[in-house]
Design a protein around this motif. Structure first.
Motif, PDB file in Angstrom:
ATOM      1  N   PRO A  14       0.781  -1.248   0.000  1.00  0.00           N
ATOM      2  CA  PRO A  14       0.000   0.000   0.000  1.00  0.00           C
ATOM      3  C   PRO A  14       0.807   1.290   0.000  1.00  0.00           C
ATOM      4  N   ARG A 206      -7.315  -5.729   5.766  1.00  0.00           N
ATOM      5  CA  ARG A 206      -7.953  -4.481   5.314  1.00  0.00           C
ATOM      6  C   ARG A 206      -6.935  -3.436   4.895  1.00  0.00           C
ATOM      7  N   LEU A 207      -5.760  -3.474   5.521  1.00  0.00           N
ATOM      8  CA  LEU A 207      -4.714  -2.515   5.158  1.00  0.00           C
ATOM      9  C   LEU A 207      -3.849  -2.995   4.000  1.00  0.00           C
ATOM     10  N   GLU A 278      -6.566   6.140   7.892  1.00  0.00           N
ATOM     11  CA  GLU A 278      -6.765   5.653   6.525  1.00  0.00           C
ATOM     12  C   GLU A 278      -5.416   5.358   5.877  1.00  0.00           C
ATOM     13  N   GLY A 281      -6.485   4.646   0.762  1.00  0.00           N
ATOM     14  CA  GLY A 281      -7.912   4.710   0.462  1.00  0.00           C
ATOM     15  C   GLY A 281      -8.792   3.828   1.319  1.00  0.00           C
ATOM     16  N   THR A 282      -8.217   3.062   2.238  1.00  0.00           N
ATOM     17  CA  THR A 282      -8.999   2.200   3.119  1.00  0.00           C
ATOM     18  C   THR A 282      -8.977   2.771   4.527  1.00  0.00           C
ATOM     19  N   ARG A 283     -10.157   3.045   5.052  1.00  0.00           N
ATOM     20  CA  ARG A 283     -10.244   3.596   6.403  1.00  0.00           C
ATOM     21  C   ARG A 283     -10.471   2.480   7.409  1.00  0.00           C
ATOM     22  N   ILE A 284      -9.651   2.500   8.479  1.00  0.00           N
ATOM     23  CA  ILE A 284      -9.772   1.526   9.557  1.00  0.00           C
ATOM     24  C   ILE A 284     -10.528   2.121  10.736  1.00  0.00           C
TER      25      ILE A 284
END
Length: 386
Positions: A14, A206-207, A278, A281-284
């Motif tokens: 990422p 998710r990350l 985030e 583009g992926t927010r945790i």
């Protein structure tokens, strides 16, 4: 409860790569950093090392040094080597808890016994989640034996049987593993799933770090793991540390000490925190949750194990403004936050500059040398930031 450990297919990392100059680092200070690591290896302070440096969502440095394993034959450290994180794992577990709190599954002011009723044994009924995660719970020396690492029914029983050593909240005293075994049991009570699966699904996958960050290492990934070492009795050189290289330990995913990762995965995890929750583009989690989690919840109270104020957040600790603090470097911004692994490593993020740094080795070296080298490593990075 399903305790199988899945493997995620490889994905693009990422953090895109960029050069040191474009990200605002003084190259001469980074050269001093890498030269110091090479000197450490030449002097047999540790067999191998991996470092990663990132800023504003980009990877500036990712480098391997020395050997990941020494026996039966040397194996060079490589980009895909997975390093034992020891207590850096506490931050990974904390991030999973942050996400569960945002979903409304619990509050940090809840008592553990609100969700795990039998935890009330031995006068522990009023201990809160916040007290546990900030090392104020009162059972720092409690132990979970190897018999409970894979048997999570036994794990819950062991945690609920922990004896209380002092009044909760009356002290700050580092809980090496006991607090986070408790938090692992809490995660399972909240979700009905193995805590290792929850951490993997909620954080690692998710990350986009599913092949570089593990809490519970699949057996198929053992060949990538760096062996942990300890100093020889003579104080010079090292030997493999059998207990922390065993299959049972690697699979256990001890939530306060048993994670494995690449250095760049840890740098990316801290980039998520520096970017308001985030990554790519992926927010945790939300920025407001991070403000709460990365607040100093213990003030300048001395951690009786560490012998200094540690400015505990909900997972990482903060630099603060006291004379010194472990691992983050004396030159760090007061808002810098991070965590370390016993005798081996430190990972941190600096909100003022957007920099994250991970330094992981594979030999447990005691103080005072350990703390002195951490301060020097961190300060070389801090003084590279422009």
């Amino acid at each position: 409860m399903d305790t199988a450990i899945r493997i995620q297919p490889a994905t693009e990392f990422p953090l895109p790569s960029a050069d040191l100059d474009s990200l605002g680092f003084r190259r001469e200070q980074i050269d001093r950093l890498t030269a110091l690591i090479e000197h450490h290896i030449a002097e047999a302070h540790y067999p191998g090392c991996q470092v990663a440096l990132a800023r504003h969502g980009k990877l500036a440095l990712f480098r391997n040094f020395g050997n990941a394993a020494t026996s039966p034959a040397p194996r060079a450290a490589a980009d895909d080597t997975l390093w034992l994180l020891y207590s850096n794992t506490k931050v990974v577990t904390a991030v999973a808890l942050w996400a569960l709190a945002e979903r409304g599954l619990f509050s940090f002011s809840d008592r553990i016994a609100d969700h795990v009723p039998e935890f009330a044994r031995n006068a522990k009924g009023n201990i809160t989640v916040l007290q546990v995660i900030t090392h104020q719970a009162g059972f720092p020396n409690a132990v979970v034996g190897p018999d409970a690492w894979a048997d999570h029914k036994r794990l819950r029983e062991a945690v609920c049987d922990f004896p209380l050593e002092w009044s909760p909240g009356s002290k700050v005293h580092y809980h090496g593993q006991s607090a986070h075994w408790t938090l692992g049991v809490l995660i399972e009570a909240l979700t009905g799933k193995d805590f290792r699966d929850v951490i993997r699904e909620t954080v690692c996958e998710r990350l986009g770090l599913g092949r570089e960050l593990y809490v519970g290492l699949p057996e198929s990934e053992f060949g990538r793991a760096a062996d942990m070492h300890e100093l020889l009795p003579t104080g010079s050189g090292s030997r493999p540390l059998t207990d922390n290289n065993s299959a049972a330990w690697r699979k256990s995913g001890a939530p306060g000490a048993g994670g494995y990762a690449t250095a760049r995965a840890m740098a990316a995890l801290y980039q998520m925190m520096l970017n308001g929750g985030e990554l790519a583009g992926t927010r945790i989690v939300s920025p407001r949750l991070l403000q709460y989690a990365l607040r100093n919840h213990t003030g300048d109270r001395v951690d009786e194990f560490m012998g200094m104020p540690m400015h505990r957040g909900l997972g990482p600790h903060l630099r603060g403004t006291t004379e010194n603090v472990r691992g983050l470097g004396g030159f760090a911004s007061p808002r810098a936050f991070g965590h370390g692994g016993v005798g081996t490593s430190y990972c941190w993020g600096d909100p003022d500059s957007g920099v994250s740094f991970a330094y992981i080795t594979n030999n447990r070296v005691p103080d005072p040398w350990h703390s002195r080298r951490l301060d020097l490593m961190a300060n070389l990075v801090h003084t590279a930031i422009i």
